[in-house]
Enzyme design. Structure first.
Site, PDB file in Angstrom:
ATOM      1  N   ASP A  32      34.340  51.261  34.589  1.00 17.81           N
ATOM      2  CA  ASP A  32      34.209  49.787  34.412  1.00 17.81           C
ATOM      3  C   ASP A  32      35.209  49.130  33.195  1.00 17.81           C
ATOM      4  OD1 ASP A  32      31.763  47.662  35.463  1.00 17.81           O
ATOM      5  OD2 ASP A  32      33.531  46.879  33.811  1.00 17.81           O
ATOM      6  N   ILE A  33      35.796  48.316  33.620  1.00 19.04           N
ATOM      7  CA  ILE A  33      37.037  47.517  32.833  1.00 19.04           C
ATOM      8  C   ILE A  33      36.337  46.875  31.402  1.00 19.04           C
ATOM      9  CG2 ILE A  33      37.308  45.451  33.793  1.00 19.04           C
ATOM     10  CD1 ILE A  33      40.324  46.102  33.777  1.00 19.04           C
ATOM     11  N   GLY A  93      24.017  38.987  39.883  1.00 24.49           N
ATOM     12  CA  GLY A  93      24.987  39.358  39.074  1.00 24.49           C
ATOM     13  C   GLY A  93      26.145  40.147  39.713  1.00 24.49           C
ATOM     14  N   SER A  95      29.698  40.491  41.057  1.00 25.54           N
ATOM     15  CA  SER A  95      31.024  39.618  41.029  1.00 25.54           C
ATOM     16  C   SER A  95      31.904  40.140  41.747  1.00 25.54           C
ATOM     17  CB  SER A  95      31.228  39.431  39.523  1.00 25.54           C
ATOM     18  OG  SER A  95      31.580  40.746  39.050  1.00 25.54           O
ATOM     19  N   HIS A 100      29.039  48.767  45.150  1.00 28.00           N
ATOM     20  CA  HIS A 100      29.321  49.710  43.971  1.00 28.00           C
ATOM     21  C   HIS A 100      28.057  49.934  43.377  1.00 28.00           C
ATOM     22  CE1 HIS A 100      29.887  45.561  42.614  1.00 28.00           C
ATOM     23  NE2 HIS A 100      29.367  45.911  41.399  1.00 28.00           N
TER      24      HIS A 100
HETATM   25  P1  AMP Z   1      28.942  43.436  39.371  1.00 17.94           P
HETATM   26  O1  AMP Z   1      28.910  42.481  38.529  1.00 17.94           O
HETATM   27  O2  AMP Z   1      27.738  44.233  39.785  1.00 17.94           O
HETATM   28  O3  AMP Z   1      29.775  42.994  40.999  1.00 17.94           O
HETATM   29  O4  AMP Z   1      30.123  44.463  38.932  1.00 17.94           O
HETATM   30  C1  AMP Z   1      31.543  44.447  38.985  1.00 17.94           C
HETATM   31  C2  AMP Z   1      32.101  45.263  37.981  1.00 17.94           C
HETATM   32  O5  AMP Z   1      33.548  45.440  38.024  1.00 17.94           O
HETATM   33  C3  AMP Z   1      31.947  44.674  36.460  1.00 17.94           C
HETATM   34  O6  AMP Z   1      31.125  45.506  35.821  1.00 17.94           O
HETATM   35  C4  AMP Z   1      33.229  44.495  35.906  1.00 17.94           C
HETATM   36  O7  AMP Z   1      33.440  44.699  34.566  1.00 17.94           O
HETATM   37  C5  AMP Z   1      33.913  45.542  36.817  1.00 17.94           C
HETATM   38  N1  AMP Z   1      35.536  45.356  37.047  1.00 17.94           N
HETATM   39  C6  AMP Z   1      36.035  44.113  37.455  1.00 17.94           C
HETATM   40  N2  AMP Z   1      37.354  44.522  37.639  1.00 17.94           N
HETATM   41  C7  AMP Z   1      37.689  45.649  37.413  1.00 17.94           C
HETATM   42  C8  AMP Z   1      38.760  46.586  37.278  1.00 17.94           C
HETATM   43  N3  AMP Z   1      39.947  45.941  37.805  1.00 17.94           N
HETATM   44  N4  AMP Z   1      38.678  47.789  37.102  1.00 17.94           N
HETATM   45  C9  AMP Z   1      37.586  48.283  36.708  1.00 17.94           C
HETATM   46  N5  AMP Z   1      36.271  47.469  36.916  1.00 17.94           N
HETATM   47  C10 AMP Z   1      36.559  46.200  37.093  1.00 17.94           C
END
Ligand code: AMP
Ligand code: ZN
Length: 114
Positions: A32-33, A93, A95, A100
């Site tokens: 995760d970023i 939550g 996003s 995933h």
């Molecule tokens: P959710 O809020 O459950 O949809 O999780 C989405 C996740 O994706 C969040 O924890 C973000 O930090 C992660 N995320 C967003 N963009 C990226 C990216 N480019 N690479 C890795 N993780 C990402």
């Protein structure tokens, strides 16, 4: 099948860089970023589905493969206790609308969640 506007589809195809932890022909795991714990890995189907519920509807076995990979990676990364989390829908939550599973580990977690 992929969605050309989807961030995680672009990670699967290599168009957008990510730290890939493991990948096979059906599932990809990457860091995760914005990590919320020392270990924070996202495990996703390579095919585009908007939610994990949609994965279950279309390919129940794939849900198991995602959970299996989470457990395998947790063991590989040396954690006995870990949290897996699926956010379904914006109010929960979610996003990124490519299914995933969050794998979080390396610290203690509170319950109930916020
Ligand atoms: P959710 O809020 O459950 O949809 O999780 C989405 C996740 O994706 C969040 O924890 C973000 O930090 C992660 N995320 C967003 N963009 C990226 C990216 N480019 N690479 C890795 N993780 C990402
Ligand atoms: Zn996608």
């Amino acid at each position: 099948m992929s969605d050309q506007n989807c961030l995680f589809c672009k990670i699967v195809s290599g168009q957008i860089p990510a730290t890939i932890i493991e990948k096979n022909d059906r599932v990809t795991a990457f860091n995760d970023i914005t990590p919320q714990a020392p270990i924070h890995v996202l495990i996703i189907p390579n095919q585009h589905f908007t939610t994990m519920a949609q994965v279950a509807e279309n390919d129940l076995k794939l849900v198991g493969e995602i959970i299996e990979m989470a457990d395998k990676l947790a063991k590989q990364l040396g954690v006995q206790s870990y949290r897996t989390n699926i956010n379904t829908g914006a109010d929960a939550g979610q996003s990124v609308f490519h299914a995933h599973l969050h794998l979080l580990g390396g610290r203690a977690f509170a319950w109930p969640p916020g």
